[in-house]
Design an enzyme around this catalytic site. Structure first.
Site, PDB file in Angstrom:
ATOM      1  N   GLY A  66     -19.555  20.091  48.050  1.00  0.00           N
ATOM      2  CA  GLY A  66     -20.120  18.682  47.706  1.00  0.00           C
ATOM      3  C   GLY A  66     -20.032  18.552  46.413  1.00  0.00           C
ATOM      4  N   ASP A 107     -18.541  17.330  42.784  1.00  0.00           N
ATOM      5  CA  ASP A 107     -17.373  16.724  42.366  1.00  0.00           C
ATOM      6  C   ASP A 107     -16.705  17.467  41.236  1.00  0.00           C
ATOM      7  OD1 ASP A 107     -17.696  14.619  44.220  1.00  0.00           O
ATOM      8  OD2 ASP A 107     -19.135  13.314  42.686  1.00  0.00           O
ATOM      9  N   ASP A 153      -5.723  25.487  23.602  1.00  0.00           N
ATOM     10  CA  ASP A 153      -4.608  25.991  24.570  1.00  0.00           C
ATOM     11  C   ASP A 153      -3.420  25.775  23.651  1.00  0.00           C
ATOM     12  OD1 ASP A 153      -6.695  25.897  26.442  1.00  0.00           O
ATOM     13  OD2 ASP A 153      -5.918  24.016  27.733  1.00  0.00           O
ATOM     14  N   ASP A 172      -7.105  30.984  22.730  1.00  0.00           N
ATOM     15  CA  ASP A 172      -6.641  30.675  24.317  1.00  0.00           C
ATOM     16  C   ASP A 172      -6.336  32.099  25.023  1.00  0.00           C
ATOM     17  OD1 ASP A 172      -5.943  29.878  26.903  1.00  0.00           O
ATOM     18  OD2 ASP A 172      -4.114  29.013  26.055  1.00  0.00           O
ATOM     19  N   HIS A 209       0.345  27.807  28.647  1.00  0.00           N
ATOM     20  CA  HIS A 209      -0.417  28.578  27.922  1.00  0.00           C
ATOM     21  C   HIS A 209       0.331  29.741  27.450  1.00  0.00           C
ATOM     22  CE1 HIS A 209      -4.197  26.634  29.315  1.00  0.00           C
ATOM     23  NE2 HIS A 209      -3.680  26.495  30.275  1.00  0.00           N
TER      24      HIS A 209
HETATM   25 ZN    ZN Z   1      -7.519  24.012  28.727  1.00  0.00          ZN
HETATM   26 ZN    ZN Z   2      -4.788  22.254  28.181  1.00  0.00          ZN
END
Ligand code: ZN
Ligand code: ZN
Length: 547
Positions: free
Chosen positions: A47, A49, A162, A194, A367
């Site tokens: 449930g 979101d 990223d 990242d 990435h």
């Molecule tokens: Zn990201």
């Molecule tokens: Zn991203």
């Protein structure tokens, strides 16, 4: 230059998980926030979101936040911005496209009026409180993404969100290698970077490799092509539009997030789609099938997305057709594999042809893989290294890569959300621990759903429920009438019909026998009977009234 003062690096999200990225930097009681993302719920978070970072630390120091810097427009970096701005009124710094996508989000949540948005460009240097922030361009799967050089008297930190080292990016704008080299010359005290693909050897292919794969799909699809991806994967939308133009198809967008994002990205010039290629969805639905491509969300199998609804046959505006080709153009986010697999099976069952990244190169990661991560480490040559964005195993692997390229093991710091790291006198040490967990968003409720509720939902979902209404005479403690019993999700209606009289009898024995004090005793009697019968433990709720 001598290093003065203490810089706290406060990971609030994205360390120990994939998603909801958020990091805070604190110097002399002033705080700079980098990114404010969300995470999509796992299958067992019923449930929910989405999930936002636990930024209680910032809420308590709201007046000390001097700025919020957003690295790019993906949901795991901007998705929580409207929540954060409800609690903290600080200016938000973002590049043009990122700002545009933030504005779309704020408008949808009625948060636009309060926000102070500052546009920055790659190459800018902005003083935000005690933080000098240098923005530099990096490649990713969305245009206008930036990395950050953050200078305080405590030293220079490079915050690499990223990124990938793509030499032929869709927008033709490669990573600013010169800036990375310049940082290196100045001397970088700490690099954050990242870790999403730290377990993936080699190089991440260029976004360009997708072109031929889409060509093939578009050439061979007998009917409509439905491409599902993230609404913020702007580069992919560009590529699909190019394939559409080449193969004489018109492109239409389904879903508000897709429509709004494309609108703003086109307006700002980051998406180059001629008017002749794009048509409204209603028009596309009237056209011949082999003349259209529909772009929508749902590449992760999210049930509420358009592809999720198409797979279940519950999409309102249009339905699947047997000759449709559905392209899932994204890689599963860890934890989503199962729901994607289910969605694929449902789509196939409903007659569609499904193409996913296991079958054709219709997706490449945004990435960096291991060789790019090592190259970055060699470019920047940081004294200390702190892997971010990833599950613990990815962070660890990333730290190992850093050690391979010569960073001393004692200078790599693997921490998860909530573990503060301090840089002072050119040295790193582990600081205090602060909250760094999950805040669940469920409809209008933010943070009200906690782990207890999640456990209850899990229990309900797994074993169903028994609801029992008991009324007793307050004078003699005996039942006023037979207990009323409803059960759902536990056994078949036929079995329930057999079981309920038995349960009723047990309750009457307990209550009329006088061997009880409160509801708990009734619950326990019912539970033990049901367990004997079925070896299962549904949730048993008793409402007790005395009259
Ligand atoms: Zn990201
Ligand atoms: Zn991203």
């Amino acid at each position: 230059m001598s290093k003065q003062g203490k810089l706290k690096i406060i990971p609030l999200g994205g360390l120990g998980e994939v998603g909801k990225n958020m990091t805070a930097y604190e110097f002399q009681n002033q705080i700079l926030v980098v990114d404010a993302g969300i995470m999509f719920p796992r299958n067992d978070m019923l449930g929910i979101d989405y999930i936002v970072p636990d930024y209680e630390y910032l809420r308590q120091r709201a007046d000390k936040v001097v700025g919020i810097v957003i690295t790019h427009g993906h949901e795991d970096h901007i998705g929580a911005i409207h929540h954060v701005l409800n609690d903290i009124s600080a200016p938000v710094y973002a590049t043009r496209l990122t700002r545009g996508l933030i504005e779309v989000k704020l408008a949808r949540h009625n948060g636009a009026s309060k926000a102070i948005l500052q546009t920055v460009e790659a190459g800018d240097s902005v003083q935000i409180g005690p933080f000098k922030v240098e923005f530099f361009h990096i490649c990713h799967s969305i245009p206008d993404a930036v990395g950050l050089g953050i200078t305080t008297p405590a030293g220079l930190v490079v915050h690499m969100s990223d990124f990938k080292f793509d030499h032929t990016p869709v927008d033709g704008w490669p990573t600013d290698y010169a800036k990375l080299a310049e940082f290196s010359r100045r001397g970088v005290d700490l690099l954050l970077s990242d870790s999403t693909n730290a377990e993936r050897p080699g190089w991440t292919p260029s976004e360009m490799v997708i072109g031929p794969a889409f060509d093939k799909v578009f050439a061979e699809a007998p009917g409509r092509v439905i491409v599902a991806t993230f609404a913020s994967l702007i580069s992919r939308i560009q590529q699909v539009s190019e394939a559409a133009a080449k193969h004489g198809r018109k492109m239409a967008l389904a879903g508000t997030s897709m429509v709004d994002n494309v609108k703003i990205a086109r307006k700002l010039g980051y998406l180059n789609i001629p008017d002749s290629v794009i048509v409204p969805l209603e028009q596309a639905l009237q056209m011949q099938d082999h003349k259209v491509v529909l772009m929508c969300t749902g590449s992760q199998g999210e049930p509420s997305s358009i592809v999720g609804r198409l797979s279940a046959g519950t999409n309102r505006q249009f339905d699947l057709k047997p000759n449709d080709t559905v392209v899932l153009s994204s890689h599963p986010i860890p934890g989503n594999e199962e729901s994607i697999s289910k969605t694929i099976n449902r789509l196939l069952r409903r007659g569609a042809n499904v193409i996913h990244d296991g079958l054709a190169p219709i997706h490449v990661s945004g990435h960096a893989s291991q060789e790019e991560q090592k190259l970055l480490l060699n470019f920047v040559k940081p004294k200390y290294f702190l892997p971010i964005h990833g599950e613990l195993r990815m962070l660890k692997r990333h730290a190992e890569l850093a050690i391979e390229v010569g960073i001393p093991e004692k200078n790599t710091i693997v921490v998860e959300n909530g573990q503060v790291v301090e840089l002072s006198g050119g040295k790193i040490k582990i600081g205090e621990r602060i909250p760094g967990g999950y805040v669940f968003v469920d409809g209008q409720s933010i943070g009200d759903v906690d782990y207890d509720i999640m456990r209850e939902r899990g229990k309900l979902a797994r074993n169903g429920i028994f609801l029992i209404d008991v009324s007793v005479d307050k004078m003699n403690g005996r039942l006023l009438h037979d207990p009323e019993i409803i059960t759902r999700g536990f056994v078949s209606p036929e079995d329930a019909e057999e079981m309920i009289p038995e349960v009723r009898q047990r309750i009457m024995d307990v209550v009329n026998g006088g061997g009880w004090d409160n509801e708990k005793d009734i619950v326990n009697a019912v539970k033990s009977y049901l367990y004997e019968e079925t070896k299962r433990r549904p949730m048993v709720l008793v409402t007790l009234s005395k009259a």
